[in-house]
Structures are given as C-alpha cells and as structure tokens.
Design a protein around this motif. Sequence first.
Motif, mmCIF file in Angstrom:
data_model
loop_
_atom_site.group_PDB
_atom_site.id
_atom_site.type_symbol
_atom_site.label_atom_id
_atom_site.label_comp_id
_atom_site.label_asym_id
_atom_site.label_seq_id
_atom_site.Cartn_x
_atom_site.Cartn_y
_atom_site.Cartn_z
ATOM 1 N N LYS A 54 3.054 -24.551 -66.682
ATOM 2 C CA LYS A 54 4.167 -25.449 -66.331
ATOM 3 C C LYS A 54 5.307 -24.734 -65.612
ATOM 4 C CE LYS A 54 3.325 -28.941 -69.883
ATOM 5 N NZ LYS A 54 3.901 -29.728 -71.002
ATOM 6 N N ILE A 55 5.024 -23.555 -65.100
ATOM 7 C CA ILE A 55 6.090 -22.794 -64.445
ATOM 8 C C ILE A 55 6.513 -23.425 -63.123
ATOM 9 C CG2 ILE A 55 6.573 -20.582 -63.302
ATOM 10 C CD1 ILE A 55 5.267 -19.193 -65.607
ATOM 11 N N GLY A 56 5.576 -24.063 -62.419
ATOM 12 C CA GLY A 56 5.968 -24.791 -61.217
ATOM 13 C C GLY A 56 5.332 -24.292 -59.939
ATOM 14 N N ASP A 57 5.780 -24.887 -58.818
ATOM 15 C CA ASP A 57 5.161 -24.639 -57.524
ATOM 16 C C ASP A 57 5.314 -23.206 -57.029
ATOM 17 O OD1 ASP A 57 4.460 -27.267 -57.534
ATOM 18 O OD2 ASP A 57 6.105 -27.928 -56.221
ATOM 19 N N ALA A 58 6.294 -22.485 -57.530
ATOM 20 C CA ALA A 58 6.541 -21.129 -57.031
ATOM 21 C C ALA A 58 5.339 -20.220 -57.213
ATOM 22 C CB ALA A 58 7.748 -20.524 -57.744
ATOM 23 N N LEU A 59 4.522 -20.488 -58.220
ATOM 24 C CA LEU A 59 3.361 -19.636 -58.479
ATOM 25 C C LEU A 59 2.051 -20.254 -58.024
ATOM 26 C CD1 LEU A 59 4.069 -18.037 -61.986
ATOM 27 C CD2 LEU A 59 4.701 -17.241 -59.702
ATOM 28 N N THR A 60 2.119 -21.377 -57.318
ATOM 29 C CA THR A 60 0.881 -22.019 -56.854
ATOM 30 C C THR A 60 0.876 -22.248 -55.343
ATOM 31 O OG1 THR A 60 1.803 -24.217 -57.330
ATOM 32 C CG2 THR A 60 0.478 -23.171 -59.056
ATOM 33 N N ARG A 61 1.717 -21.508 -54.633
ATOM 34 C CA ARG A 61 1.816 -21.701 -53.183
ATOM 35 C C ARG A 61 0.967 -20.681 -52.441
ATOM 36 N NH1 ARG A 61 8.049 -22.046 -51.561
ATOM 37 N NH2 ARG A 61 7.046 -22.352 -49.535
ATOM 38 N N ALA A 73 0.335 -16.472 -58.169
ATOM 39 C CA ALA A 73 -0.613 -16.017 -59.183
ATOM 40 C C ALA A 73 -1.307 -17.161 -59.915
ATOM 41 C CB ALA A 73 0.100 -15.124 -60.187
ATOM 42 N N MET A 74 -0.673 -18.331 -59.992
ATOM 43 C CA MET A 74 -1.285 -19.457 -60.690
ATOM 44 C C MET A 74 -2.080 -20.374 -59.765
ATOM 45 S SD MET A 74 -0.899 -19.339 -63.936
ATOM 46 C CE MET A 74 -1.153 -21.036 -64.454
ATOM 47 N N THR A 75 -2.284 -19.946 -58.535
ATOM 48 C CA THR A 75 -3.132 -20.689 -57.608
ATOM 49 C C THR A 75 -4.577 -20.604 -58.081
ATOM 50 O OG1 THR A 75 -1.662 -20.060 -55.799
ATOM 51 C CG2 THR A 75 -3.802 -20.955 -55.196
ATOM 52 N N THR A 76 -5.259 -21.719 -58.172
ATOM 53 C CA THR A 76 -6.647 -21.687 -58.638
ATOM 54 C C THR A 76 -7.554 -21.108 -57.563
ATOM 55 O OG1 THR A 76 -7.173 -23.906 -57.821
ATOM 56 C CG2 THR A 76 -6.280 -23.734 -60.069
ATOM 57 N N LEU A 77 -8.672 -20.576 -58.002
ATOM 58 C CA LEU A 77 -9.644 -20.029 -57.061
ATOM 59 C C LEU A 77 -10.174 -21.127 -56.142
ATOM 60 C CD1 LEU A 77 -11.667 -17.579 -59.342
ATOM 61 C CD2 LEU A 77 -9.525 -17.207 -58.093
ATOM 62 N N SER A 78 -10.274 -22.337 -56.662
ATOM 63 C CA SER A 78 -10.738 -23.457 -55.844
ATOM 64 C C SER A 78 -9.746 -23.758 -54.719
ATOM 65 C CB SER A 78 -10.930 -24.702 -56.719
ATOM 66 O OG SER A 78 -11.375 -25.794 -55.958
ATOM 67 N N ALA A 79 -8.443 -23.687 -55.025
ATOM 68 C CA ALA A 79 -7.426 -23.928 -53.994
ATOM 69 C C ALA A 79 -7.502 -22.872 -52.904
ATOM 70 C CB ALA A 79 -6.035 -23.945 -54.618
ATOM 71 N N THR A 110 -7.482 -18.743 -62.228
ATOM 72 C CA THR A 110 -6.392 -18.470 -61.295
ATOM 73 C C THR A 110 -6.512 -17.069 -60.687
ATOM 74 O OG1 THR A 110 -4.938 -17.528 -62.988
ATOM 75 C CG2 THR A 110 -4.852 -19.928 -62.656
ATOM 76 N N VAL A 111 -5.838 -16.894 -59.568
ATOM 77 C CA VAL A 111 -5.830 -15.602 -58.885
ATOM 78 C C VAL A 111 -5.243 -14.520 -59.786
ATOM 79 C CG1 VAL A 111 -4.755 -14.318 -57.001
ATOM 80 C CG2 VAL A 111 -5.759 -16.567 -56.562
ATOM 81 N N ILE A 166 1.658 -10.788 -63.349
ATOM 82 C CA ILE A 166 1.438 -10.867 -61.905
ATOM 83 C C ILE A 166 2.079 -12.157 -61.412
ATOM 84 C CG2 ILE A 166 -0.295 -11.097 -60.079
ATOM 85 C CD1 ILE A 166 -2.177 -9.428 -61.820
ATOM 86 N N ALA A 167 2.933 -12.046 -60.399
ATOM 87 C CA ALA A 167 3.610 -13.220 -59.843
ATOM 88 C C ALA A 167 2.939 -13.710 -58.575
ATOM 89 C CB ALA A 167 5.078 -12.898 -59.565
ATOM 90 N N SER A 168 2.445 -12.784 -57.752
ATOM 91 C CA SER A 168 1.813 -13.202 -56.497
ATOM 92 C C SER A 168 0.887 -12.116 -55.979
ATOM 93 C CB SER A 168 2.870 -13.534 -55.435
ATOM 94 O OG SER A 168 3.611 -12.371 -55.096
ATOM 95 N N LEU A 169 0.025 -12.536 -55.088
ATOM 96 C CA LEU A 169 -0.912 -11.645 -54.415
ATOM 97 C C LEU A 169 -0.565 -11.609 -52.936
ATOM 98 C CD1 LEU A 169 -3.694 -10.063 -54.206
ATOM 99 C CD2 LEU A 169 -4.736 -12.320 -53.832
#
Length: 287
Positions: A54-61, A73-79, A110-111, A166-169
């Motif tokens: 529930k952290i939000g869009d910042a980790l799924t962009r 970091a919370m972007t799914t492998l499918s995305a 997730t990544v 991990i916040a981002s790749l």
Amino acid sequence: MTPFELLEPSSLKDAIALIDPDDPSVRPIAGGTALMLMMKAGVFAPSKLISLGKIGDALTRIDVKDGALDIGAMTTLSAVEHSSEVARLTPVIVRTMKRLSNVRVRNVATVGGNLAHGDPHMDLPPLLIALGASVRTASGSGGRELAVEDLLTGYYETALERDELIASLHIPAQGKSRSAYMKVTTGSADDWPALGVAVSLELDGTAITSVRVVASAATPMAVRLKGAESALTGKPIDDKTLKAAGDAACDEAEMVADVRGSAAYKRELLRVTVGRAVRAALQAGEK
C-alpha cells in the motif's frame, strides 16, 4: 503456519520505521511468492510482516530518461514483461520473462522482492548484472546505490542491512550492446534452472570490445565470470574463441550440486552454454 501480525504502512518511510533491525522475526513482504512458501514449509516463522503493497505509485512506476530505465521495486514482473518501454530499450528482459516461472507468479512477484530474496536460481539477477544494473535503497540512514553485482553476496545472502529496502532498479542505457540470457532446465521450460548464463557485449567489426558474462543457478550466487570475459575481449568470434571462453568459465566458477545435477554435469553445461549465449546475443543484435 504460526500466527503473525500483518502491518500495512502507506509510505516507505513508515515501512522502514516499523522494521526492527535487531529482530529477524520482523520481515518486510512484497509479492510474497517466496516468503509464503517458506512460511508454509516451516522454514521461517515471522512474528510480524510489514506489507509494502500500500505504499503507492512511487514504487510501481517504470520511468525512462535518456535511454535508461528506472523501475520501482514493487513493480510486478508481469508489468515489466508487458511494458512497451522495457521491450523497446531492453528486449532481452521481455524475452527472459517468458520462461521466468509462470504467469501466476509473474503477476504477483515484484522486482525488488526478486532481488532482495538472494536466491541463486532466479533468472533476473544474472541478466541485470550483465546489463550493468543497480538498485537504489532506502533506510533509516537515507539509503544508497548498489550495483546488482555487489548486492548479491552469497547463497540467499545480500548486502542489504536489516532495516534497508530496495526502492528502485536502475538499468543504464544499453547503446549498441547486444544481450542474451540462456536458461538450462532439467524439467519444464519455466522450471528452476540448472544453469543460467547471461551475456552482454559490444562489437567493433567482428571483434568483441567489451563483454560481461554472468553465471547463476549452478553457482552459489549470480557471479561474473571474468576469466571468460578476458578470453572473449578483443577476439574474433569463432569456435576457438568460444571454446576458450567456455574453458575459462569452468576453471573459475564454483559449482553447486543439487537435485538438478552434479557439479561435474553443471560444469559441462557451463562449458557449452557460454558459447551459445554469446552467439544468441549476436543474433539478437541482428534482428
């Protein structure tokens, strides 16, 4: 499973604050595809799980700048698999995803979780090392940037501190490099690999000017094979060069025996697969 408390913070800062670095039974959870299996098997019994969902869009962009990719970091492998930007800039990742576990797992995993788990059988880490990728972390002390190559330190071990997430790749612009990942399985095509080999290279005419060769699954962690890289650099790509690279890889790689094969078997797989991965990278660049 034993009972546990589930917390769902709404910000990365709050999530980090909830982690107790002195209590290993408190664990963050992303997609949970690996952690839940460990809990069901009784390998891990947490007292508290901190969900990052529930952290939000910042980790799924998935952002693009100057040919480089920044993936939350919370972007799914499918995305990632279905991203047009990823397909355009690093098509080798999309090709790799097709055989990474199955679609049900890719829809949830997730990544960040994939990398933080430190499993040597994962398909993404060797490829990301070959692409020169890095992660940006967040912690109570502010976070840092780590090459994926330095993030992985051993069998199911990473350089992450207990209160570090991990916040981002970050995947740098690939320019004219050509890349491939070859996965060798003893079961179905999307099974855990007995061996994974990733290659990224650049050419000047018919000679390799720079190259990264990374092995995984048969090794305690995803690791660069610098002897193989040296055997390839500055050389024309022919059978003699590829054989020398395969031999060098076998000389330097530490092999781990398991249900997917003996160390000797995996060594021979590596000897052959290094050359095949180099040729696959060349063919991918010609498309």
